[in-house]
Design an enzyme around this catalytic site. Structure first.
Site, PDB file in Angstrom:
ATOM      1  N   ARG A 184       0.850  -1.191   0.000  1.00 53.23           N
ATOM      2  CA  ARG A 184       0.000   0.000   0.000  1.00 53.23           C
ATOM      3  C   ARG A 184       0.888   1.244   0.000  1.00 53.23           C
ATOM      4  O   ARG A 184       1.229   1.793   1.042  1.00 53.23           O
ATOM      5  CB  ARG A 184      -0.925  -0.019   1.224  1.00 53.23           C
ATOM      6  N   SER A 252     -13.196  -2.433  -0.376  1.00 47.54           N
ATOM      7  CA  SER A 252     -13.451  -1.797   0.916  1.00 47.54           C
ATOM      8  C   SER A 252     -14.947  -1.588   1.085  1.00 47.54           C
ATOM      9  O   SER A 252     -15.629  -1.160   0.146  1.00 47.54           O
ATOM     10  CB  SER A 252     -12.748  -0.438   1.002  1.00 47.54           C
ATOM     11  N   LYS A 281      -6.981   6.144   7.021  1.00 47.54           N
ATOM     12  CA  LYS A 281      -8.260   6.412   6.345  1.00 47.54           C
ATOM     13  C   LYS A 281      -8.955   7.576   7.052  1.00 47.54           C
ATOM     14  O   LYS A 281     -10.067   7.449   7.564  1.00 47.54           O
ATOM     15  CB  LYS A 281      -9.145   5.170   6.347  1.00 47.54           C
TER      16      LYS A 281
END
Length: 353
Positions: A184, A252, A281
């Site tokens: 990521r 997600s 997030k």
């Protein structure tokens, strides 16, 4: 062709029609009830309809001769068996045997139907080639999907959140028992991203599922096992067109409607969260444990709870019904990444029993 030869051909065709249908049904039931994969289920259903079309045309040519010439008590093949036919080591071995049985039966049907109808032979030939495509998709999917379904610990690698460089973090997380690694690196340019992804894939090969955060084009180039995508990213269908139907696409989700849509769209797993507020997030509100409970009771897909899951919060998530988690900072920022991954894995497996 005289009547005796026609009778023999009809016996062969009838036996192999049954073999093919049985093998196809075994594969279809696995895709439907074990993998719960709508795309493979749809492909197998389409194959069954193609087969039925050939059967209808064949019946129009030979009439009732297939059934009339059936002689199960007199079939010497029913009395011959081997040890491998009465025992299967795993579900995977069941599916492998069944799809091979289907392919063999289709070849026999193709060859013998040439003696009575070239049109039917062509249909069986086309069906056989389609089966080869589905075999690659199904068995590749089986291996990855079995690993995905059994995965307990999913670790996300982001260098600016880690106590070390990304490659070291990846290696140590795998050594500690991570079942899935996600690279990521959202701010990394494609060239550098590609080079790092190649190295991570090598580290994960044979040990952990390797996913990228989005970028399906790079996933295809480096041979990653798949990608994870957000709600605003490319659709599951488009991602698989780029990478291949056998690759994993995760989605997600933060609410039941997103989880349901992910399933309908053909996603292979869902991320559940963020369960708690998280710096990775910041644009999304925490969903809390109620959504975890809902997913645990209703999800048809493997799921991984994510969002500030650490030593203090892990057991609350597990108590809510989670049986797999995705962790970033709590593992990759630890002094001993391998030991921290091992602790998480052990705690999850204790709950799984």
């Amino acid at each position: 062709m005289n009547n005796v030869e026609l009778g023999s051909v009809c016996r062969i065709l009838d036996a192999n029609m049954n073999r093919a249908q049985e093998g196809l049904r075994v594969c279809e039931e696995y895709a439907r009830f074990v993998l719960e994969d709508p795309q493979i289920s749809k492909a197998l259903k389409g194959l069954r309809h193609r087969f039925q079309e050939a059967e209808i045309i064949l019946s129009s040519v030979v009439g009732d001769n297939l059934l009339f010439n059936r002689d199960t008590p007199g079939d010497i093949g029913t009395k011959i068996s081997t040890n491998t036919e009465v025992s299967r080591k795993s579900i995977l071995s069941v599916v492998k045997a069944s799809i091979k049985r289907l392919e063999e039966a289709l070849r026999v049907l193709e060859e013998y139907s040439k003696t009575i109808s070239p049109q039917v032979a062509g249909l069986f030939e086309a069906t056989r080639y389609k089966t080869y495509d589905i075999e690659k998709q199904l068995l590749g999917d089986l291996k990855l999907k079995d690993k995905l379904k059994n995965a307990a610990l999913y670790v996300l690698i982001t260098e600016n959140l880690s106590s070390t460089d990304s490659l070291t973090a990846c290696r140590e997380a795998v050594e500690g028992g991570a079942d899935i690694i996600q690279m990521r690196e959202k701010d990394m340019e494609d060239g550098e991203f590609y080079e790092m992804a190649l190295k991570m894939r090598e580290m994960c090969a044979g040990r952990a599922i390797f996913l990228l955060n989005d970028r399906p084009h790079i996933a295809a180039l480096v041979g990653a096992d798949g990608i994870h995508t957000g709600q605003g990213d490319l659709s599951v269908n488009l991602c698989k067109k780029i990478m291949g139907e056998d690759k994993i696409v995760g989605k997600s989700t933060s609410a039941p409607e997103f989880a349901s849509k992910a399933y309908d769209d053909g996603a292979d797993y869902i991320g559940v969260g963020p369960v708690y507020p998280t710096n990775t997030k910041m644009h999304r509100s925490a969903v809390g444990l109620e959504y975890v409970k809902w997913v645990a009771q209703n999800s048809k897909l493997p799921y991984f709870c994510i969002g500030s899951i650490n030593r203090d919060t892990l057991h609350g998530v597990l108590d809510a019904g989670a049986r797999a988690v995705a962790v970033c900072t709590a593992i990759i920022n630890a002094k001993d990444i391998a030991a921290e991954a091992a602790w998480f894995k052990e705690e999850i497996l204790k709950v799984r029993g």
